[in-house]
Write an enzyme that holds these catalytic residues in place. Structure first.
Site, PDB file in Angstrom:
ATOM      1  N   GLY A  14      44.891  38.546  44.886  1.00 39.37           N
ATOM      2  CA  GLY A  14      44.862  40.006  44.640  1.00 39.37           C
ATOM      3  C   GLY A  14      44.610  40.457  43.266  1.00 39.37           C
ATOM      4  N   MET A  89      38.220  36.391  52.447  1.00 38.69           N
ATOM      5  CA  MET A  89      37.511  35.080  52.460  1.00 38.69           C
ATOM      6  C   MET A  89      37.119  34.866  54.066  1.00 38.69           C
ATOM      7  SD  MET A  89      37.805  33.938  49.602  1.00 38.69           S
ATOM      8  CE  MET A  89      37.181  32.204  49.631  1.00 38.69           C
ATOM      9  N   LEU A  92      32.526  38.714  58.157  1.00 42.37           N
ATOM     10  CA  LEU A  92      33.010  39.857  58.872  1.00 42.37           C
ATOM     11  C   LEU A  92      32.006  40.063  59.944  1.00 42.37           C
ATOM     12  CD1 LEU A  92      33.561  42.450  55.699  1.00 42.37           C
ATOM     13  CD2 LEU A  92      35.416  41.914  57.829  1.00 42.37           C
ATOM     14  N   HIS A 108      31.407  38.773  43.921  1.00 39.93           N
ATOM     15  CA  HIS A 108      31.425  37.258  44.031  1.00 39.93           C
ATOM     16  C   HIS A 108      31.181  36.573  42.796  1.00 39.93           C
ATOM     17  CE1 HIS A 108      29.902  33.727  46.070  1.00 39.93           C
ATOM     18  NE2 HIS A 108      28.782  33.641  45.306  1.00 39.93           N
ATOM     19  N   THR A 140      25.871  43.014  53.032  1.00 44.05           N
ATOM     20  CA  THR A 140      24.921  43.146  54.240  1.00 44.05           C
ATOM     21  C   THR A 140      25.234  41.873  54.999  1.00 44.05           C
ATOM     22  OG1 THR A 140      23.386  41.782  52.802  1.00 44.05           O
ATOM     23  CG2 THR A 140      23.017  44.193  52.847  1.00 44.05           C
TER      24      THR A 140
HETATM   25  C1  GRF Z   1      37.676  36.153  42.834  1.00 41.23           C
HETATM   26  O1  GRF Z   1      37.059  35.175  42.053  1.00 41.23           O
HETATM   27  C2  GRF Z   1      36.507  36.713  43.390  1.00 41.23           C
HETATM   28  O2  GRF Z   1      35.384  36.993  42.782  1.00 41.23           O
HETATM   29  C3  GRF Z   1      36.276  36.131  44.709  1.00 41.23           C
HETATM   30  O3  GRF Z   1      37.572  35.497  45.063  1.00 41.23           O
HETATM   31  C4  GRF Z   1      38.150  35.458  43.960  1.00 41.23           C
HETATM   32  C5  GRF Z   1      39.447  36.613  44.175  1.00 41.23           C
HETATM   33  O4  GRF Z   1      40.633  36.331  43.360  1.00 41.23           O
HETATM   34  N1  GRF Z   1      35.615  36.730  45.737  1.00 41.23           N
HETATM   35  P1  GRF Z   1      41.558  37.555  43.612  1.00 41.23           P
HETATM   36  O5  GRF Z   1      42.254  37.461  44.868  1.00 41.23           O
HETATM   37  O6  GRF Z   1      41.056  38.936  43.476  1.00 41.23           O
HETATM   38  O7  GRF Z   1      42.638  37.229  42.465  1.00 41.23           O
END
Ligand code: GRF
Length: 204
Positions: A14, A89, A92, A108, A140
């Site tokens: 987070g 992760m 959806l 991303h 999307t």
């Molecule tokens: C980040 O690198 C984000 O780009 C990817 O997952 C990671 C999440 O990190 N989708 P966090 O949970 O916000 O620290």
């Protein structure tokens, strides 16, 4: 003007959620985080929400349809108008993606369209690129393929590892995500032919 209420979906650490919490902490910011949803009860991001006094929910994702229905209901109930995926992760349910079409974004860790999917830092090192980065894009149905809103770049240095890239990139992600969300909240984004157009100034 009432502030636009943002829902944030997380699965773990987070740190991007934290960046959004800090960016929206100012009551003058046009958005506020109204709800954090995690698909994992042990996500450290849930503590960040609690510390900031933001309501949070854990919704198990063992069944994708169930998660979609519960999350949608919770977001609606909290008056959420816009959803940000921040280290969420799970893929959806298509119905959820459709329901939040043009109102849901993701961050991303690659310069999309390069390196969609997992292991982006490894992919960048293996490809030998000189530049790596992160992309905020609309979500999307096709994973990591929605229209890009904004990107942040870092150089790939000799001796870089997945860890050094991730650490350097995260610093940029924490600036990029609040920036991209502000563009949305200020109504400066439109999608034309599957591409995002950013308005430079406000329309009066
Ligand atoms: C980040 O690198 C984000 O780009 C990817 O997952 C990671 C999440 O990190 N989708 P966090 O949970 O916000 O620290």
């Amino acid at each position: 003007m009432p502030r636009l209420r943002l829902g944030v979906l997380i699965s773990g650490r987070g740190s991007n959620l934290q960046a959004l919490i800090e960016a929206t902490a100012d009551p003058a910011h046009p958005a506020e985080i109204g709800l954090v949803i995690s698909n994992r009860a042990d996500a450290a991001g849930l503590d960040r929400a609690r510390r900031a006094g933001i309501p949070s929910r854990v919704i198990a994702d063992t069944n994708r349809e169930h998660f979609a229905a519960e999350a949608h209901h919770a977001l609606r109930g909290a008056g959420i108008g816009f959803v940000a995926l921040a280290g969420f992760m799970r893929i959806l349910h298509p119905g959820f993606v459709e329901g939040w079409r043009d109102r849901m974004v993701n961050i991303h860790p690659s310069l999309l369209p390069a390196f969609p999917g997992l292991g982006t830092h490894r992919q960048a090192l293996d490809a030998g690129v000189l530049e790596h980065g992160a992309t905020v894009h609309f979500v999307t149905a096709q994973l990591d393929h929605g229209p890009a809103i904004a990107q942040a770049r870092i150089e790939v240095r000799p001796g870089d590892t997945e860890e050094t890239l991730a650490t350097r990139l995260l610093v940029e992600e924490h600036k990029l995500y609040p920036y991209a969300i502000r563009l949305f909240v200020e109504d400066r984004l439109s999608i034309v032919d599957d591409q995002v157009v950013v308005a430079e100034t406000h329309k009066i």
